[in-house]
Structures are given as C-alpha cells and as structure tokens.
Design a protein around this motif. Structure first.
Motif, PDB file in Angstrom:
ATOM      1  N   PHE A 189       0.825  -1.216   0.000  1.00 40.58           N
ATOM      2  CA  PHE A 189       0.000   0.000   0.000  1.00 40.58           C
ATOM      3  C   PHE A 189       0.852   1.256   0.000  1.00 40.58           C
ATOM      4  O   PHE A 189       0.358   2.370  -0.189  1.00 40.58           O
ATOM      5  CB  PHE A 189      -0.976  -0.003   1.186  1.00 40.58           C
ATOM      6  N   HIS A 190       2.155   1.102   0.246  1.00 40.68           N
ATOM      7  CA  HIS A 190       3.096   2.216   0.223  1.00 40.68           C
ATOM      8  C   HIS A 190       4.437   1.565  -0.083  1.00 40.68           C
ATOM      9  O   HIS A 190       4.670   0.447   0.386  1.00 40.68           O
ATOM     10  CB  HIS A 190       3.106   2.914   1.591  1.00 40.68           C
ATOM     11  N   ARG A 241       3.631  -3.537   3.210  1.00 37.11           N
ATOM     12  CA  ARG A 241       2.526  -4.364   2.749  1.00 37.11           C
ATOM     13  C   ARG A 241       1.580  -4.678   3.912  1.00 37.11           C
ATOM     14  O   ARG A 241       1.972  -4.630   5.078  1.00 37.11           O
ATOM     15  CB  ARG A 241       3.061  -5.679   2.167  1.00 37.11           C
ATOM     16  N   ALA A 242       0.337  -4.994   3.568  1.00 38.72           N
ATOM     17  CA  ALA A 242      -0.636  -5.381   4.596  1.00 38.72           C
ATOM     18  C   ALA A 242      -1.792  -6.089   3.906  1.00 38.72           C
ATOM     19  O   ALA A 242      -1.936  -6.007   2.688  1.00 38.72           O
ATOM     20  CB  ALA A 242      -1.155  -4.166   5.353  1.00 38.72           C
ATOM     21  N   SER A 243      -2.602  -6.792   4.685  1.00 40.97           N
ATOM     22  CA  SER A 243      -3.857  -7.338   4.161  1.00 40.97           C
ATOM     23  C   SER A 243      -4.867  -6.205   4.219  1.00 40.97           C
ATOM     24  O   SER A 243      -5.217  -5.759   5.299  1.00 40.97           O
ATOM     25  CB  SER A 243      -4.338  -8.502   5.017  1.00 40.97           C
ATOM     26  N   PRO A 244      -5.304  -5.718   3.064  1.00 42.46           N
ATOM     27  CA  PRO A 244      -6.126  -4.500   3.091  1.00 42.46           C
ATOM     28  C   PRO A 244      -7.504  -4.714   3.710  1.00 42.46           C
ATOM     29  O   PRO A 244      -8.077  -3.779   4.235  1.00 42.46           O
ATOM     30  CB  PRO A 244      -6.283  -4.125   1.612  1.00 42.46           C
ATOM     31  N   TYR A 245      -8.046  -5.940   3.633  1.00 36.60           N
ATOM     32  CA  TYR A 245      -9.466  -6.104   3.968  1.00 36.60           C
ATOM     33  C   TYR A 245      -9.715  -6.710   5.341  1.00 36.60           C
ATOM     34  O   TYR A 245     -10.784  -6.540   5.907  1.00 36.60           O
ATOM     35  CB  TYR A 245     -10.156  -6.947   2.891  1.00 36.60           C
ATOM     36  N   ALA A 246      -8.763  -7.461   5.877  1.00 39.03           N
ATOM     37  CA  ALA A 246      -8.962  -8.096   7.188  1.00 39.03           C
ATOM     38  C   ALA A 246      -7.618  -8.579   7.701  1.00 39.03           C
ATOM     39  O   ALA A 246      -6.727  -8.883   6.920  1.00 39.03           O
ATOM     40  CB  ALA A 246      -9.922  -9.279   7.072  1.00 39.03           C
ATOM     41  N   ASP A 247      -7.482  -8.646   9.015  1.00 36.46           N
ATOM     42  CA  ASP A 247      -6.284  -9.251   9.587  1.00 36.46           C
ATOM     43  C   ASP A 247      -6.613 -10.588  10.207  1.00 36.46           C
ATOM     44  O   ASP A 247      -5.748 -11.321  10.638  1.00 36.46           O
ATOM     45  CB  ASP A 247      -5.709  -8.346  10.694  1.00 36.46           C
ATOM     46  N   GLU A 248      -7.882 -10.832  10.259  1.00 29.96           N
ATOM     47  CA  GLU A 248      -8.324 -11.961  11.046  1.00 29.96           C
ATOM     48  C   GLU A 248      -9.386 -12.688  10.251  1.00 29.96           C
ATOM     49  O   GLU A 248     -10.244 -12.058   9.649  1.00 29.96           O
ATOM     50  CB  GLU A 248      -8.947 -11.394  12.313  1.00 29.96           C
ATOM     51  N   ILE A 249      -9.285 -14.001  10.193  1.00 28.14           N
ATOM     52  CA  ILE A 249     -10.315 -14.756   9.489  1.00 28.14           C
ATOM     53  C   ILE A 249     -10.861 -15.798  10.444  1.00 28.14           C
ATOM     54  O   ILE A 249     -10.294 -16.051  11.498  1.00 28.14           O
ATOM     55  CB  ILE A 249      -9.738 -15.454   8.236  1.00 28.14           C
ATOM     56  N   ALA A 250     -11.983 -16.390  10.063  1.00 26.66           N
ATOM     57  CA  ALA A 250     -12.491 -17.511  10.836  1.00 26.66           C
ATOM     58  C   ALA A 250     -11.486 -18.649  10.697  1.00 26.66           C
ATOM     59  O   ALA A 250     -10.813 -18.770   9.675  1.00 26.66           O
ATOM     60  CB  ALA A 250     -13.850 -17.926  10.300  1.00 26.66           C
ATOM     61  N   ALA A 251     -11.371 -19.468  11.718  1.00 28.50           N
ATOM     62  CA  ALA A 251     -10.396 -20.550  11.680  1.00 28.50           C
ATOM     63  C   ALA A 251     -10.745 -21.541  10.572  1.00 28.50           C
ATOM     64  O   ALA A 251     -11.906 -21.702  10.209  1.00 28.50           O
ATOM     65  CB  ALA A 251     -10.377 -21.260  13.021  1.00 28.50           C
ATOM     66  N   SER A 289       8.240  -9.211   7.678  1.00 29.23           N
ATOM     67  CA  SER A 289       8.447  -9.029   6.246  1.00 29.23           C
ATOM     68  C   SER A 289       7.507  -7.984   5.643  1.00 29.23           C
ATOM     69  O   SER A 289       7.682  -7.564   4.505  1.00 29.23           O
ATOM     70  CB  SER A 289       8.271 -10.371   5.526  1.00 29.23           C
ATOM     71  N   LEU A 290       6.496  -7.576   6.382  1.00 35.23           N
ATOM     72  CA  LEU A 290       5.524  -6.629   5.840  1.00 35.23           C
ATOM     73  C   LEU A 290       6.091  -5.212   5.747  1.00 35.23           C
ATOM     74  O   LEU A 290       5.560  -4.371   5.023  1.00 35.23           O
ATOM     75  CB  LEU A 290       4.249  -6.616   6.699  1.00 35.23           C
ATOM     76  N   ALA A 291       7.109  -4.913   6.529  1.00 32.96           N
ATOM     77  CA  ALA A 291       7.647  -3.547   6.547  1.00 32.96           C
ATOM     78  C   ALA A 291       9.158  -3.597   6.339  1.00 32.96           C
ATOM     79  O   ALA A 291       9.793  -4.595   6.665  1.00 32.96           O
ATOM     80  CB  ALA A 291       7.322  -2.893   7.891  1.00 32.96           C
ATOM     81  N   PRO A 292       9.743  -2.526   5.795  1.00 37.28           N
ATOM     82  CA  PRO A 292      11.201  -2.477   5.668  1.00 37.28           C
ATOM     83  C   PRO A 292      11.829  -2.573   7.066  1.00 37.28           C
ATOM     84  O   PRO A 292      11.186  -2.202   8.050  1.00 37.28           O
ATOM     85  CB  PRO A 292      11.471  -1.105   5.039  1.00 37.28           C
ATOM     86  N   PRO A 293      13.070  -3.061   7.153  1.00 42.21           N
ATOM     87  CA  PRO A 293      13.702  -3.227   8.465  1.00 42.21           C
ATOM     88  C   PRO A 293      13.619  -1.942   9.287  1.00 42.21           C
ATOM     89  O   PRO A 293      13.803  -0.843   8.760  1.00 42.21           O
ATOM     90  CB  PRO A 293      15.159  -3.564   8.128  1.00 42.21           C
ATOM     91  N   GLY A 294      13.278  -2.086  10.568  1.00 41.37           N
ATOM     92  CA  GLY A 294      13.234  -0.938  11.458  1.00 41.37           C
ATOM     93  C   GLY A 294      11.903  -0.208  11.462  1.00 41.37           C
ATOM     94  O   GLY A 294      11.607   0.523  12.392  1.00 41.37           O
TER      95      GLY A 294
END
Lengths: 493, 491
Positions: free
Chosen positions: A46-47, A51-61, A355-360
């Motif tokens: 997204f920038h 990176r990120a999951s745009p729609y949800a971070d959590e799903i049903a198991a 891994s979703l963000a640059p180091p730091g």
C-alpha cells in the motif's frame, strides 16, 4: 472449452473447492476477476516497501480436519495459537489470553465450541438431501441448530451474565463486533458471538497471504486451472440447469456445474437475468439484508510504537470499547451517518510478520466498525475518508501516545472499496447481516440441501453460505463435496 | 398482635387481573381476600377526573385483548360493561392534511393504502389473511391453561424475526409500515422476535372480532367497576388501602402475607397481580430465591411508556380529522423512528421523534366530557424508564414536546389545551406501583404454567406480565385461578 466444474472467485473457499475437485480428476477452472488470488486473504503493497492485508487481519479458523485434508500445513500455512487480546481505556486496560483460564478465556472457548458444532453438523447434513437452498422442497432439520440459544439473547446479556467484570464483557464484545455494526442490547445480537474474532480465530503464521499462497499451490498441484482477469457476467441456463458461464469479454466457459463464492445477492441478482429465476427466489434474495460496516486504515510507520510489553503487539488492541458506544455507533450507521465515536481495533501486523515492513519500520492497521456503505449525505469523498483516518489516529494515540509522529503514510479502505475489490455486496465481507431470522430462515444455515441451490448445477460457497462467516475454506469444501456426490449420481454425464 | 386472619386464597392487587382472579377463586369455592394498596380498585384501568377537564382514561385507554370468556363467564355485561365503540379505525397522521386511514374493511383500507403505494395496496389483503391465519394458529398456545406450543415452523420463524424485517418483506411505503409498527413498539423493530407481538395482536378477540380495538362506555374504569361487582356477587372480601409488606414463606411454600398494617393473613394460595419482578424480588425476599429464579424475574426494564392527558375546550377541526377522531391516531414517520427511539430510550434519552398513539375518548363516548370539553389521551412509547437527570426535571420539556408534535398534525390544538397531566414512568410507579411492560419473546412461546407458576409452592403470578404480552386481558387472572384451584384440589 468444456469444464466439469467452474468456480467463481479465487478466495479461500474457491481455491479449497478447486483442490478437492481437481484431486478427484474433475476438470476444474477457477475464474477470478482481479489479477491476484486470495480475496479477503490478499496481501498488497500500500506504500513503497510496506505491505498489509487491506481487507482483514483476522479470518475464521480453518477447521482442523479441513486444514489437514487440504494439505495446507505442508505448503506453509501454519496456524498459530490466537494471541492475547488487549482492550485499553484512558486509565486502565484488560487482557484476555486464550491460553489462560480466566472466565473470559473459558467463554471464548465455549463460543469456539459452538462454531465447531455448527461446522460438524452442517457437514453431516450436507449431501444427505437432493433438495436445495431456496428450493420449495426443503425441510426443516429435526435437530436444533447449535447457535439457537443465542438467537433469543442480546450480546450484552450473554456477556454480562457470564462475566462479572464489566471491562471483560466490553472487551469480548469488541472481539465479536470488530469491523461490524450491531446494537449489543438488541435481542438476537448474541449471534455475534459466532464472529471469527470471538475465540480461536485463524491466525496464520507469517500473515494471511501465506494461506492464500498455500491454497494456490495446492490447487495448481492438484491440476486445477486458475485464470485471472476473467469476470463472470451471467450463468447460462439450459432447461433450468447450469449450462455455462458467460464472461464479460463475450466468451463463454462451458460447464454444467458452477460454484459461486460470491454472496447471496451477487450470485442470484447479478449473475442471472431475473426473468430466468422464480419470482419467490428473487423476492427472498432481495429481502436478504447486507450489513457492510468495516473500514480499514493501513499505516506505514517509521518505527514500531513504544510499548511496555512488546509481546502484546502481536494481538488485537481494542480502543476503549463500551456497550453504549457500539449501540450509538450502530444507530448512526443505520441512518448512513458516522457516529461521534467509532469502535476501533488496532494491530501492529509487522510485529507478527516483520516481512511486511522495511527493516526498522512497522505497519499498523486499524479496523473501524459501524462505517456505513452508503452515507446519507453523498459519496465517500476525500474529506470523509480523512475523518476515518483521523479517528484511527485518535484511537492509536490512546494506546500509543506519540504515534502520530511515526506515520509516514495512511491508506483508507471504506466499505465501498471492499464492495469494488471483493465483490462483497455493500462491503459486507461476512455475507449478510448477523440476525436471527437471517441465520435460520433467510440464509439458511441449517438447510439440509445446502450448499445446493434451487438452480440445478449451482452451488453456493462463500460468505452467505451456511458456513461462510464461521469457518474459512469449509464452505468451499462443502460445495465441492456436493458437486462430487451429484457427479457420481448424475445420469446425464 | 391479632391472631392471623385465615382465608383459602389471597389475591394481591385490585387491578383487572387481580379482580378477575379473585372472582374465579371465589366462584371455585375458595374463601378469598383481595387486598389493594390504593384507595380505589382498577389499577391501570381507571377513569378519573382530570382536575377541571372531565373524565379521562388515566393509563389504559383502549381495550384490545380482553378475554371474551372473562366477559361472559363473569357476566360482566350484566354488571354494566358496555362498549361505546367496538371496532376503532387506526390512522396515521402524516402531516396537518394527509392521513393514512385503515378501516377494518379490507378493500376500503386497500384503497386508502393505494394513495401511498399500489404494490402495498395489492399486498394488504394477503398480509391481512396471513397475519390472521398466524394469529389463529397461535390461539391454541395462548387460549387454554393446558395449551401446548404446537411445533409450527412459521411461528418459530416469526419468533426470531424483527418487526422491521417482517414489515419490509410485505410493504414498501414508510407511512404504512410506521402505522403498523406501533402495536409492537414495546420492542425495537430490530429485536429478534418483535414480529411475534404483531401476530399476537392479530390473535386477540374483542367483542367477537379478531384484532379489534374497543372503547368501553364510561372509560376503562367501567371494566374495573363491572369486575368489582362480579367479585362482590361471588362474595370476595375486598380491602382497599391495604398493601402487602412481604410474603410469608415456610420452607418452599407460601403460606400468607404480612400487610403494611403489621397484620398477618394466612392463605395456602397466594395470587399476585404485581409484576414478576416485584413479586419475586421484593415481596418474596424471605424465600432465599437462588440466582436462577432471580434472573428469571428479569432485569430491571429500561424501556417504558408514558401517558400524557390533555383537556381541551374544543377540538380544532381545520385538519380534516372528522371521522378519524373516534379511532386511534398514530404519530410516526417511518420504521427507523422506532429503532432510533429505542436506542435513545435505552440510553436514558427522551427520543427526538416521539412515537405516539392518540385517542379522543370523549368523541366515542360523550358521557366522559363535561361542559363541552374533550380529552386527548396520548400514549408515548418508547420512552426511557429513567431519564438522565431524572424524570421530574424533564417532565415539563417532555409535555411541551408532546403538545408541539400533536400541534404539528392537528394545527391550533395548542390554543385549546386547558389542563394537562403527565404520567411519566416514575409517576406510574409511585401512583400505581406499576413497572413498565416487559416483553420476553421466549416467555411468549412458553406454556401457561411456565408464566404463572413460581418456584414457591402456592404462589402464583396473575399480573399483566404473566400474560403472553402485557395487555388488559384478564387472562392471567383467569388461568392462574384455574391452575391454583386445580393444584389445591389435587393436594
């Protein structure tokens, strides 16, 4: 091109169905409108660098038996124990750790148990009957539906009676209502205890994208074809049975079996010319209520926010949840307004998956509930989207004082964006309003014929199907099992 | 201290259900004492002088659920019960000049509905017959003490459907839905099962007509008077100004009550027409009821209704209301008003758009008016049980809001108000000991013994909240007495 089965949508359900069918040697195609698989599980940049999951971070198991049957663990999708959840108020906080033995943790266990019962029961029932969802011949099952007691209660009564601690009750309400809109005082709102967040939610090590990758590889290994950029426009009928899938580009896939992972309204109201369907079916699907209410704000942060217990950053953090806040926000939402206070859940997703963000640096997401799909005063303009961003930042300041200074970029996703991106009607990723009549009568969860539908050859997986919002992949597997059962029986083949 | 008075049965509360229970107990051969805390009998069914303004129906202002068997078995007609109007129309006042009127005649109603929506006019006869069929199939469940809930898929479905979704599935026009929703407004239209209240209303039989609304001649107090005469004829001993301090419980059995005077009354059967909560939590506090029974008594209600009574020197006739004033008038715009009002009321706020049912009892029954004056009787529901800051402080503003909203539909009304009385939930509690109506959908689906019997042997509930849904019906009194007599006989 002729296929044994065509699956519309390359989300978790569609891919799971493809694995099952292709393994049995059926010539299977998955068509996906977008250019990437995963649907709700997608992880996108997204920038630059973030990176990120745009729609949800959590799903049903994913139910354990399905997880192993699909062979997902070997392809890298490993489920982690649900992290602790934290609720923060201006001068106090409350922590629920699911591995703990607090009354709140036991209650979450019990909720998860009911969901497991529902999955087991719906699976047992499927394939027993040749009737179909919305077909006139359907019968009421004799056994009561495991979630039935909740249909008569309010979420507030359910939680407040079980938990003496008011903060614990409000915290569990926040878990159940994350990204939703409901008045917890209304009778029947107890059904929100079915929400994926209330106990044993699916947390994939390394992020939801891992699950999507594992499913894609599983489907490809089994021999299913996944085709991107194909948008289904119509399901063609021949003598009342599915005969093919017409695509927006004018071409057509020939198949006698289609699994739709779209919601109920999209499936019946936009994939068929209405005159081809029985009037009663159209009326019923038309009366089905969607309740899209989730907005998301993705933040790129210069560095992870300072926090006393970094371990807690792996789980959700709810900003000052209160029953009255949910009720007020729901009231505004119903009339297309943005309430003065919105329920916000924060996650530092890069804490669990660096891994979703640059180091730091870090990625923070905010899931905001009670955000209307249709605003009473017009479209979602830039100014109105900024309101959501500001609400998210205000909530984050409560939890991480000074976080505003760390923000490099923010991306706002409204229910409208979810509708566009996921094909979820009114941005409702749960496939319909969670209410007693919707669950037991309109959806209907306990239908012995599901996932078959009134249209021969059409199977409903996806969020509106009986298992849609309470178990990931299960609805797809269920639909695939029904296709296979009917395939063996179908004399015309 | 005197030796205790001994009776076969004690009835607490002299409202419609208390009087009915006492009459049936006495007719069943029980020596019965009825005690009423107030000076007068009748409870919420009272016709009283509104200061200078003639006689007004103080709380209840219409009858729609009176059990026809109570009327005939207790010979209430012989004791003076008459109806001034047996089948009131219902109308929605959209604005000062536009109204939606629903007379009982289905085709006439459909013609009126057609002005709002052609599709709704077509749906009206179907809705009507579906609702009445539903009402009839529920009759078995609600009519007799031994009625067992027959498994009925449609009723189960209604019991989890909100009024909003139910009406939306039939109709498209806001005024029609807003009009119909008032009868179920004790619950939010978003509450699962609120649609059952509508079906229950349709199941009521008044004056031999299903789902009709009637005005007794002489106001609702006339019903109480007739019942009191029936009690007298059956030799019930009645003591007024005589409240009960607590129930006397021996082990798990009730054996009488201590009165406010300190006197003890012993009776193996005690029938309380007070609310379930008041009876079990306040009066039976000595019983050491467990948590389960306490919670079965329900939470303190948050939603209530209020009553505003206006005495008018005349009714302005500029609003083309003639013909409508005899019936019930509803003030509501759309379904969403109800859900918003419920959310407001639960949060302790007086709703912005008050939802009201207005009757002009003096039009249907001129005997109530004096000196040419008229009464407007306004039921406002929902309102909060407790307003933030207290009802006393908001009462004036509330009354002003009611009057100005009425004035927007009946222009000029404000200039003719000569007296006003506001019965807030607080006043209803202090004056009548009344708790707000509580509707529990699971209790609606339960059988009679589950609503009327308690964990304490010999103690029965016969108040309005022991009914399927709270209303002036006499049914809980009749059925509690029947069950109590049967149980006493079999011991």
């Amino acid at each position: 091109m002729r296929y044994d089965a065509a699956i519309i949508g390359a989300g978790a359900d569609g891919l799971a169905a493809a694995i099952m069918l292709a393994r049995k040697g059926l010539k299977t195609v998955v068509i996906e409108r977008g250019d990437h698989p995963g649907g709700l599980l997608s992880t996108l940049e997204f920038h630059p660098g973030f990176r990120a999951s745009p729609y949800a971070d959590e799903i049903a198991a994913v139910p354990p038996r399905i997880h192993w049957a699909l062979d997902l663990a070997r392809r890298g999708a490993i489920f982690a124990p649900a992290p602790s959840s934290l609720a923060v108020w201006p001068n106090r906080h409350h922590l629920v750790s699911e591995s703990g033995s607090s009354p709140a943790a036991s209650l979450l266990d019990a909720f998860a148990g009911v969901r497991a019962d529902i999955v087991a029961r719906v699976r047992k029932q499927a394939g027993r009957s040749q009737g179909g969802m919305f077909s006139p011949a359907r019968r009421q099952p004799a056994e009561p539906w495991p979630g039935e007691p909740w249909t008569a209660r309010s979420l507030h009564a359910l939680l407040a009676n079980a938990l003496a601690d008011e903060d614990a009750a409000a915290h569990l309400a926040a878990l159940a209502l994350c990204g939703r809109s409901a008045d917890p005082f209304l009778r029947g709102s107890g059904l929100h205890a079915l929400a994926p967040g209330s106990g044993h939610s699916g947390v994939v090590m390394g992020g939801l994208g891992r699950l999507a990758d594992a499913l894609v590889r599983g489907a490809e290994d089994a021999g299913a074809e996944i085709r991107f950029g194909l948008d289904a426009s119509d399901l063609r009928l021949d003598n009342g049975r599915i005969a093919g899938v017409a695509l927006v580009d004018g071409s057509e896939l020939e198949t006698r079996n289609a699994i739709s992972t779209l919601d109920l309204k999209r499936t019946f109201l936009s994939l068929f010319p209405w005159q081809a369907l029985p009037r009663k079916l159209i009326a019923r699907v038309g009366a089905f209520r969607m309740a899209g209410a989730a907005a998301r704000v993705l933040f790129a942060l210069k560095s992870p926010p300072a926090f006393t217990e970094p371990e807690l950053l792996r789980g959700p953090i709810h900003a000052a949840p209160a029953f009255s806040q949910f009720a007020e926000a729901n009231l505004a939402w119903r009339s297309g307004g943005i309430a003065g206070e919105l329920p916000v859940t924060l996650r530092i997703v890069s804490a669990a998956d660096p891994s979703l963000a640059p180091p730091g640096s870090a990625v923070m997401t905010a899931t905001i509930g009670a955000v209307p799909f249709r605003l009473f005063d017009g479209a979602w303009t830039k100014e109105k989207r900024d309101i959501l961003r500001d609400r998210a930042i205000a909530a984050a300041e409560l939890v991480f004082p000074g976080v505003t200074g760390l923000v490099i970029a923010a991306e706002v996703i409204t229910p409208n964006d979810m509708d566009d991106a996921l094909g979820a009607t009114e941005g409702d990723v749960w496939g319909g309003e969670i209410a007693a009549d919707q669950m037991l009568d309109l959806r209907p969860w306990a239908d012995p014929g599901a996932p078959r539908t009134a249209i021969r050859g059409l199977y409903l997986a996806g969020p509106s199907s009986p298992l849609g919002p309470i178990a990931t992949c299960a609805a797809g597997v269920l639909a695939a099992e029904a296709v296979m059962a009917d395939f063996n029986l179908a004399p015309e083949r | 201290m005197k030796t205790p008075d001994t009776y076969d049965a004690l009835v607490i509360g002299g409202g419609v259900n208390g009087l009915t229970a006492a009459a049936y107990l006495a007719r069943g051969g029980k020596r019965t004492l009825l005690v009423e805390a107030r000076e007068t009998l009748g409870g919420l069914c009272e016709t009283a002088d509104l200061g200078d303004g003639g006689l007004a129906p103080m709380v209840a202002h219409t009858l729609y659920a009176l059990d026809p068997r109570v009327t005939s078995e207790l010979r209430l007609t012989r004791y003076g019960l008459k109806f001034a109007l047996r089948d009131a129309t219902i109308a929605l006042l959209k604005d000062a000049t536009h109204h939606l009127v629903l007379p009982r005649d289905i085709r006439a109603a459909a013609r009126n509905i057609a002005a709002c929506s052609k599709a709704d006019a077509e749906a009206w006869p179907r809705y009507h017959s579906a609702l009445f069929a539903l009402g009839r199939s529920m009759r078995a469940l609600w009519w007799e003490a031994g009625g067992k809930p027959a498994p009925n898929r449609l009723i189960e479905q209604i019991a989890r459907t909100g009024t909003g979704a139910w009406l939306d599935s039939w109709f498209e026009s806001d005024p029609l839905k807003a009009l119909l929703a008032f009868d179920a407004s004790a619950l939010s239209p978003l509450d699962a099962g609120s649609a059952l209240l509508l079906a229950w209303r349709a199941a009521q039989e008044m004056c031999g007509l299903q789902a009709s609304v009637a005005f007794p001649a002489g106001g609702p107090g006339a019903l109480s008077l007739a019942l009191a005469k029936a009690c007298e004829a059956a030799a019930v001993e009645i003591r007024t100004s005589c409240g009960v301090a607590e129930l006397v419980i021996d082990g798990d059995r009730n054996c009488g009550a201590r009165l406010h005077t300190g006197d003890l009354v012993t009776a193996p059967l005690v029938l309380s027409s007070l609310s379930r909560r008041t009876t079990l939590v306040e009066l039976a506090r000595g019983a050491g009821l467990g948590l389960a029974e306490q919670s079965a008594a329900g939470d303190a209600p948050e939603i209530a209704a209020a009553k505003v009574l206006l005495a008018l020197d005349t009714i302005p006739d500029g609003a083309s209301l003639s013909g409508l004033l005899k019936g019930r008038l509803i003030l509501a715009e759309r379904l969403e008003n109800y859900s918003a009002a419920h959310a407001d009321a639960r949060a302790g706020r007086i709703p912005d758009d008050l939802l009201m049912e207005v009757t002009f009892p003096t039009i249907a029954d001129p005997s109530l008016g004096s000196k040419g004056r008229h009464i407007a009787s306004v039921l406002v529901r929902p309102v909060p049980r407790d307003v933030a800051g207290g009802w006393e402080a908001s009462k004036t503003a509330f009354a002003a809001k009611v009057v100005s909203r009425l004035n927007s539909r009946i222009p000029g009304l404000v200039d003719h108000v000569v007296a006003i009385d506001v019965l807030t939930p607080d006043v209803l509690h202090s004056r009548y000991g009344a708790e707000p109506d509580t509707v529990d959908v699971s209790r609606m689906m339960a059988d009679w013994p589950a609503r009327v019997e308690t964990a304490i042997g010999g103690l029965y509930l016969c108040g309005a909240d022991a009914d399927v849904a709270p209303a002036v019906s006499g049914r809980p009194g009749r059925i509690a007495a029947t069950l109590a007599i049967a149980a006493a006989g079999s011991r």
